[in-house]
Design a protein around this motif. Structure first.
Motif, PDB file in Angstrom:
ATOM      1  N   SER A  51       0.781  -1.241   0.000  1.00  0.00           N
ATOM      2  CA  SER A  51       0.000   0.000   0.000  1.00  0.00           C
ATOM      3  C   SER A  51       0.809   1.285   0.000  1.00  0.00           C
ATOM      4  N   ASN A  78      -5.842   2.779   1.289  1.00  0.00           N
ATOM      5  CA  ASN A  78      -6.363   1.429   1.471  1.00  0.00           C
ATOM      6  C   ASN A  78      -7.187   1.384   2.752  1.00  0.00           C
ATOM      7  N   GLU A 138      -8.982  -0.742   3.972  1.00  0.00           N
ATOM      8  CA  GLU A 138      -9.064  -2.041   4.642  1.00  0.00           C
ATOM      9  C   GLU A 138      -7.958  -2.228   5.687  1.00  0.00           C
ATOM     10  N   LYS A 187      -5.912  -2.043   8.979  1.00  0.00           N
ATOM     11  CA  LYS A 187      -6.213  -1.809  10.386  1.00  0.00           C
ATOM     12  C   LYS A 187      -5.157  -0.865  10.972  1.00  0.00           C
ATOM     13  N   LYS A 224      -9.900   0.739  -5.807  1.00  0.00           N
ATOM     14  CA  LYS A 224     -10.018   0.171  -4.469  1.00  0.00           C
ATOM     15  C   LYS A 224      -9.502   1.180  -3.446  1.00  0.00           C
ATOM     16  N   GLY A 225     -10.002   1.090  -2.224  1.00  0.00           N
ATOM     17  CA  GLY A 225      -9.551   2.001  -1.184  1.00  0.00           C
ATOM     18  C   GLY A 225     -10.403   3.258  -1.159  1.00  0.00           C
TER      19      GLY A 225
END
Length: 299
Positions: free
Chosen positions: A32, A82, A84, A86, A225-226
């Motif tokens: 990323s 991104n 997704e 954490k 995406k992201g």
């Protein structure tokens, strides 16, 4: 094999292991973060560059975590784009990049009475690989220049022969662009606005001033995406300048799903990077392409 991967390979081969947080941070970085931090695009601190990271490290890890998680006004999207990732993933990537940017400690002084031992072969190999400079994959992007070097006269632009008498007769870009609408990217001219306002009139045929081209007025949207907005490719603004054969089929196959486009390939001068960064606005201007906000699903 990249310098980073070569170092990791040698270290693991000779019995050294990266700490767990480094392994996690490395994986997140490569997935990323490397797209921007590997090249330094848009002012991102370059991976392994102590000069770029020094002022940021001085602010402390907590401040860097906040910037990485929430994004920055200068263009870095939250979580590197991104959504997704954490929190622990983002922090591990920050730790990994900070560790890579720390300058090597100076070797301790050796007493003259003590013999100097030769380093082990493994250490020599690792040092030699690590000392190699990182590849400048974005060096082609000549439009990403500081203000003082933008639109130089023909004798200083590195394109024309300064010793040729004809070069002296060419109009300087800054003089030619003075009456054109301004922009904040590339050579600081808004060429699309200049075309719409009829400040310029590109000729389709060099020998025939009355020749006209086929202008297609439709957009192609590529989902991203992201958290970054989706990319909008406007055919109208492109076909007002270019014939379809400039792009199809050599650069883009005119078939849905047939083109694999990524920022990595663009930064290497492929796909959109064939023009953008060379004769069109540079890829540092993210929002000019990422212009369609994502639809927020109703809860």
């Amino acid at each position: 094999m990249s310098v980073l991967r070569t170092c990791v390979f040698l270290l693991s081969t000779f019995g050294f292991a990266l700490p767990a947080f480094s392994q996690q941070g490395k994986a997140v970085y490569e997935k990323s973060c490397a797209m921007c931090h590997g090249t330094g695009v848009a002012g991102a601190p370059k991976f392994g560059n102590a000069a770029d990271w020094g002022p940021r490290v001085a602010r402390g890890a907590a401040a860097l975590y906040t910037s990485a998680l929430n994004g920055t006004p200068k263009g870095m999207p939250p979580r590197g784009g991104n959504a997704e990732l954490k929190d622990p993933d983002v922090k591990a990537a920050v730790d990994y990049m900070m560790a890579a940017a720390k300058p090597a400690a100076a070797p301790a002084a050796v007493e003259k009475s003590k013999p100097v031992e030769k380093p082990a072969a493994a250490a020599v190999a690792v040092t030699a690989v690590a000392a190699q400079p990182a590849p400048q994959v974005n060096a082609f992007n000549r439009l990403m220049r500081p203000a003082s070097r933008q639109n130089p006269p023909p004798t200083e632009d590195g394109i024309h022969d300064p010793k040729n008498d004809g070069t002296q007769q060419l109009q300087a870009p800054r003089s030619a662009y003075e009456a054109l609408p301004r922009a904040n990217a590339g050579n600081r001219v808004n060429w699309v606005a200049a075309l719409e306002e009829k400040r310029i009139a590109p000729r389709w045929d060099r020998a025939d001033p009355k020749a006209t081209g086929l202008v297609l007025d439709f957009n192609i949207v590529r989902e991203v995406k992201g958290s970054m907005p989706d990319v909008v490719y406007p055919h109208k603004q492109h076909t007002e300048w270019l014939d379809c054969s400039n792009c199809h089929p050599a650069i883009f196959i005119p078939q849905k799903g047939a083109n694999q486009i990524s920022m990595a390939s663009i930064l290497l001068g492929e796909k959109c990077g064939v023009c953008h960064g060379k004769v069109a606005f540079p890829v540092s201007e993210c929002r000019l392409c990422h212009s369609k906000k994502k639809d927020v699903a109703a809860k």
